[in-house]
Motif scaffolding. Structure first.
Motif, PDB file in Angstrom:
ATOM      1  N   TYR A  30       1.305   8.065  24.445  1.00  0.00           N
ATOM      2  CA  TYR A  30       2.686   7.744  24.504  1.00  0.00           C
ATOM      3  C   TYR A  30       3.251   9.186  24.915  1.00  0.00           C
ATOM      4  CZ  TYR A  30       7.306   6.140  22.898  1.00  0.00           C
ATOM      5  OH  TYR A  30       8.578   5.597  23.141  1.00  0.00           O
ATOM      6  N   HIS A  31       2.990   9.619  26.114  1.00  0.00           N
ATOM      7  CA  HIS A  31       3.337  10.874  26.720  1.00  0.00           C
ATOM      8  C   HIS A  31       3.515  12.155  25.831  1.00  0.00           C
ATOM      9  CE1 HIS A  31       7.334   8.758  25.820  1.00  0.00           C
ATOM     10  NE2 HIS A  31       7.549   9.891  25.378  1.00  0.00           N
ATOM     11  N   GLY A  32       2.453  12.211  24.669  1.00  0.00           N
ATOM     12  CA  GLY A  32       2.554  13.361  24.000  1.00  0.00           C
ATOM     13  C   GLY A  32       3.533  13.265  22.814  1.00  0.00           C
ATOM     14  N   GLU A  33       4.302  12.239  22.662  1.00  0.00           N
ATOM     15  CA  GLU A  33       5.310  12.003  21.501  1.00  0.00           C
ATOM     16  C   GLU A  33       4.918  11.255  20.573  1.00  0.00           C
ATOM     17  OE1 GLU A  33       9.866  10.968  21.196  1.00  0.00           O
ATOM     18  OE2 GLU A  33       8.949  10.932  23.203  1.00  0.00           O
ATOM     19  N   ASN A  34       5.159  11.312  19.341  1.00  0.00           N
ATOM     20  CA  ASN A  34       4.848  10.308  18.109  1.00  0.00           C
ATOM     21  C   ASN A  34       6.263   9.397  18.055  1.00  0.00           C
ATOM     22  OD1 ASN A  34       4.471   9.068  15.865  1.00  0.00           O
ATOM     23  ND2 ASN A  34       4.122  10.897  14.562  1.00  0.00           N
ATOM     24  N   ASN A  46       2.769  14.713  19.124  1.00  0.00           N
ATOM     25  CA  ASN A  46       1.370  14.189  18.520  1.00  0.00           C
ATOM     26  C   ASN A  46       0.194  14.787  18.824  1.00  0.00           C
ATOM     27  OD1 ASN A  46       0.625  13.058  21.178  1.00  0.00           O
ATOM     28  ND2 ASN A  46       1.502  11.039  20.593  1.00  0.00           N
ATOM     29  N   PHE A  47       0.448  16.017  19.539  1.00  0.00           N
ATOM     30  CA  PHE A  47      -0.836  16.551  19.916  1.00  0.00           C
ATOM     31  C   PHE A  47      -1.690  17.049  18.617  1.00  0.00           C
ATOM     32  CE2 PHE A  47      -1.157  17.985  24.554  1.00  0.00           C
ATOM     33  CZ  PHE A  47      -0.700  16.737  25.036  1.00  0.00           C
ATOM     34  N   PRO A  48      -1.086  17.714  17.551  1.00  0.00           N
ATOM     35  CA  PRO A  48      -1.947  18.025  16.502  1.00  0.00           C
ATOM     36  C   PRO A  48      -2.845  16.946  15.747  1.00  0.00           C
ATOM     37  CG  PRO A  48       0.164  19.113  16.242  1.00  0.00           C
ATOM     38  CD  PRO A  48       0.330  18.003  17.368  1.00  0.00           C
ATOM     39  N   GLN A  49      -2.398  15.816  15.716  1.00  0.00           N
ATOM     40  CA  GLN A  49      -3.243  14.428  15.458  1.00  0.00           C
ATOM     41  C   GLN A  49      -4.123  14.126  16.287  1.00  0.00           C
ATOM     42  OE1 GLN A  49       0.381  14.886  15.309  1.00  0.00           O
ATOM     43  NE2 GLN A  49       1.105  13.415  13.786  1.00  0.00           N
ATOM     44  N   LEU A  50      -3.753  14.339  17.498  1.00  0.00           N
ATOM     45  CA  LEU A  50      -4.567  13.799  18.776  1.00  0.00           C
ATOM     46  C   LEU A  50      -5.895  14.711  18.885  1.00  0.00           C
ATOM     47  CD1 LEU A  50      -5.435  12.331  21.246  1.00  0.00           C
ATOM     48  CD2 LEU A  50      -3.799  13.814  22.583  1.00  0.00           C
ATOM     49  N   ARG A  90      -7.985  23.385  26.483  1.00  0.00           N
ATOM     50  CA  ARG A  90      -7.932  24.486  25.688  1.00  0.00           C
ATOM     51  C   ARG A  90      -8.112  24.510  24.194  1.00  0.00           C
ATOM     52  NH1 ARG A  90      -3.591  26.298  28.575  1.00  0.00           N
ATOM     53  NH2 ARG A  90      -2.245  26.008  26.663  1.00  0.00           N
ATOM     54  N   GLU A  91      -7.566  23.425  23.623  1.00  0.00           N
ATOM     55  CA  GLU A  91      -7.647  23.237  22.085  1.00  0.00           C
ATOM     56  C   GLU A  91      -8.721  22.483  21.566  1.00  0.00           C
ATOM     57  OE1 GLU A  91      -5.508  24.175  20.112  1.00  0.00           O
ATOM     58  OE2 GLU A  91      -3.999  25.214  21.307  1.00  0.00           O
ATOM     59  N   THR A  92      -9.547  21.911  22.692  1.00  0.00           N
ATOM     60  CA  THR A  92     -10.746  20.944  22.094  1.00  0.00           C
ATOM     61  C   THR A  92     -11.907  21.590  22.900  1.00  0.00           C
ATOM     62  OG1 THR A  92     -10.429  19.453  23.982  1.00  0.00           O
ATOM     63  CG2 THR A  92      -9.345  18.881  22.064  1.00  0.00           C
ATOM     64  N   GLY A  93     -12.011  22.439  23.685  1.00  0.00           N
ATOM     65  CA  GLY A  93     -13.231  22.662  24.389  1.00  0.00           C
ATOM     66  C   GLY A  93     -13.728  21.842  25.307  1.00  0.00           C
ATOM     67  N   TYR A  94     -13.152  20.597  25.621  1.00  0.00           N
ATOM     68  CA  TYR A  94     -13.738  19.657  26.522  1.00  0.00           C
ATOM     69  C   TYR A  94     -13.183  20.212  28.153  1.00  0.00           C
ATOM     70  CZ  TYR A  94     -15.001  16.217  23.184  1.00  0.00           C
ATOM     71  OH  TYR A  94     -15.303  15.301  22.265  1.00  0.00           O
ATOM     72  N   ARG A  95     -13.742  19.695  28.991  1.00  0.00           N
ATOM     73  CA  ARG A  95     -13.448  19.990  30.483  1.00  0.00           C
ATOM     74  C   ARG A  95     -12.160  18.780  30.840  1.00  0.00           C
ATOM     75  NH1 ARG A  95     -15.859  23.879  29.625  1.00  0.00           N
ATOM     76  NH2 ARG A  95     -17.585  24.696  30.676  1.00  0.00           N
ATOM     77  N   ALA A  96     -11.332  18.993  31.562  1.00  0.00           N
ATOM     78  CA  ALA A  96     -10.178  18.322  31.750  1.00  0.00           C
ATOM     79  C   ALA A  96     -10.043  17.886  32.970  1.00  0.00           C
ATOM     80  CB  ALA A  96      -8.842  18.589  30.984  1.00  0.00           C
ATOM     81  N   TYR A  97      -9.672  17.094  33.541  1.00  0.00           N
ATOM     82  CA  TYR A  97      -8.860  16.159  34.772  1.00  0.00           C
ATOM     83  C   TYR A  97      -8.001  15.340  34.615  1.00  0.00           C
ATOM     84  CZ  TYR A  97      -8.973  14.472  39.522  1.00  0.00           C
ATOM     85  OH  TYR A  97      -8.586  13.914  40.620  1.00  0.00           O
ATOM     86  N   GLU A 246      -6.774   2.647  13.534  1.00  0.00           N
ATOM     87  CA  GLU A 246      -5.499   2.290  13.461  1.00  0.00           C
ATOM     88  C   GLU A 246      -4.509   3.622  12.974  1.00  0.00           C
ATOM     89  OE1 GLU A 246      -4.657  -0.915  10.880  1.00  0.00           O
ATOM     90  OE2 GLU A 246      -6.088  -2.229  11.933  1.00  0.00           O
ATOM     91  N   VAL A 247      -4.466   4.544  13.866  1.00  0.00           N
ATOM     92  CA  VAL A 247      -3.498   5.581  13.658  1.00  0.00           C
ATOM     93  C   VAL A 247      -2.111   5.427  13.929  1.00  0.00           C
ATOM     94  CG1 VAL A 247      -5.357   7.043  14.788  1.00  0.00           C
ATOM     95  CG2 VAL A 247      -3.464   6.476  16.068  1.00  0.00           C
ATOM     96  N   ASP A 248      -1.298   6.416  13.341  1.00  0.00           N
ATOM     97  CA  ASP A 248       0.274   5.998  13.274  1.00  0.00           C
ATOM     98  C   ASP A 248       0.820   7.165  14.263  1.00  0.00           C
ATOM     99  OD1 ASP A 248      -0.162   8.426  11.838  1.00  0.00           O
ATOM    100  OD2 ASP A 248       0.921   7.637  10.060  1.00  0.00           O
ATOM    101  N   PHE A 249       0.300   7.788  15.478  1.00  0.00           N
ATOM    102  CA  PHE A 249       1.127   8.727  15.938  1.00  0.00           C
ATOM    103  C   PHE A 249       1.394   8.232  17.475  1.00  0.00           C
ATOM    104  CE2 PHE A 249      -3.066  10.073  15.159  1.00  0.00           C
ATOM    105  CZ  PHE A 249      -3.863  10.334  16.564  1.00  0.00           C
ATOM    106  N   SER A 250       1.045   6.908  17.858  1.00  0.00           N
ATOM    107  CA  SER A 250       1.288   6.285  19.356  1.00  0.00           C
ATOM    108  C   SER A 250       1.361   4.935  18.917  1.00  0.00           C
ATOM    109  CB  SER A 250      -0.032   6.814  20.115  1.00  0.00           C
ATOM    110  OG  SER A 250       0.176   5.946  21.303  1.00  0.00           O
ATOM    111  N   ASP A 251       2.064   4.453  19.946  1.00  0.00           N
ATOM    112  CA  ASP A 251       2.325   2.980  20.005  1.00  0.00           C
ATOM    113  C   ASP A 251       1.111   2.038  20.523  1.00  0.00           C
ATOM    114  OD1 ASP A 251       2.450   3.503  22.504  1.00  0.00           O
ATOM    115  OD2 ASP A 251       4.048   2.379  23.265  1.00  0.00           O
ATOM    116  N   HIS A 252      -0.036   2.689  20.685  1.00  0.00           N
ATOM    117  CA  HIS A 252      -1.373   2.101  20.919  1.00  0.00           C
ATOM    118  C   HIS A 252      -2.472   2.924  19.745  1.00  0.00           C
ATOM    119  CE1 HIS A 252      -1.030   0.483  25.121  1.00  0.00           C
ATOM    120  NE2 HIS A 252       0.162   0.916  24.851  1.00  0.00           N
ATOM    121  N   TYR A 253      -3.467   2.083  19.687  1.00  0.00           N
ATOM    122  CA  TYR A 253      -4.819   2.703  18.902  1.00  0.00           C
ATOM    123  C   TYR A 253      -5.687   3.040  19.654  1.00  0.00           C
ATOM    124  CZ  TYR A 253      -2.520   0.035  15.088  1.00  0.00           C
ATOM    125  OH  TYR A 253      -1.585  -0.693  14.175  1.00  0.00           O
TER     126      TYR A 253
END
Length: 273
Positions: A30-34, A46-50, A90-97, A246-253
């Protein structure tokens, strides 16, 4: 002596099997928004929860949908224009694309992948014959702990027109079938299992949720439809585990599946000079 060799081979086989099991996650962020902020929340981000979810679950690869890059919308949320995949890396240590599907609000909008070990990336632009928003697939060639190389795709199909979804599915599968290593893909596909588009999927491409017997909804709107999927080529993979969180910080799970590599594609021989 024979007993020692048998024990060694058993341990080796067990390690080889476990090394080829890996977990994949797909999540429309949801474009980073809760969309469901609590009255006590000081931010809609919603990035801290993500980030906590990713660090806790440790998937090998992650497909994210509704990703912004340097948009005005991200500035309104974060206080500055950000490349979301770079921030998550940066926050997770994963490679990103980041695979840009279209220009949006002064920046880009599209698909994101996070991977523990990647070898190469590319963007597949998808057809949209009925019009509407452009769509894309983010593809990455990854390497498992067993040093097996695989392809992983993340996408977000058209939400408006079935004609587009069908054309996009056909383009994705055609590309995946052409790859020289086993492939799997995931994303928000905007169709449910009762749709004609779903019925058109070749039998060897398996829906992890259906194979697990879990038809749990993945979307909180439209009476809780299941529209987020992980698909794998059953000629090369088998399903180990599947779950919807079932998280509560996006409109998808978020959807997670653990797969096991069971076969390798033959490597094409190079022509002699």
């Amino acid at each position: 002596m024979k007993k020692s060799i048998l024990i060694f081979l058993t341990v080796l086989l067990s390690h080889w099997t476990m090394a080829q099991e890996f977990t994949v996650m797909t999540f429309n962020i949801y474009h980073g928004e809760n969309p469901f902020p609590k009255s006590s929340d000081t931010t809609k981000i919603n990035f801290p929860q993500l980030i906590n979810l990713i660090i806790q679950k440790q998937p090998e690869v992650i497909a994210l949908q509704e990703v912004d890059s340097m948009t005005g919308r991200s500035e309104a949320l974060f206080g500055e224009r950000i490349a979301m995949m770079s921030r998550l890396s940066r926050e997770t240590g994963y490679r990103a694309y980041f695979a840009k599907a279209m220009d949006y609000d002064g920046g880009g909008y599209g698909e994101g992948l996070l991977m523990k070990k990647r070898l190469e990336n590319n963007t597949q632009l998808l057809p949209y014959p009925a019009g509407g928003e452009p769509r894309a697939v983010a593809w990455s060639k990854i390497e498992l702990k067993s040093e097996d190389e695989l392809y992983f795709g993340g996408t977000h199909f058209c939400h408006e027109y079935e004609e587009n979804r069908l054309a996009q599915l056909q383009a994705l599968i055609s590309y995946a079938d052409s790859l020289d290593r086993p492939a799997f893909w995931a994303g928000d596909l905007n169709f449910d299992p009762e749709s004609a588009v779903y019925d058109s999927i070749p039998d060897y491409w398996k829906d992890a949720g259906r194979e697990a017997g879990n038809e749990q909804p993945t979307y909180t709107g439209e009476e809780g439809k299941r529209i987020d999927y992980i698909f794998y080529d059953s000629r090369y993979f088998e399903l180990v585990n599947y779950q919807v969180l079932e998280v509560d910080f996006s409109d998808h799970y978020p959807v997670l599946a653990t797969l096991r590599l069971i076969n390798r594609k033959p490597v094409p021989e190079k022509d002699s000079p």
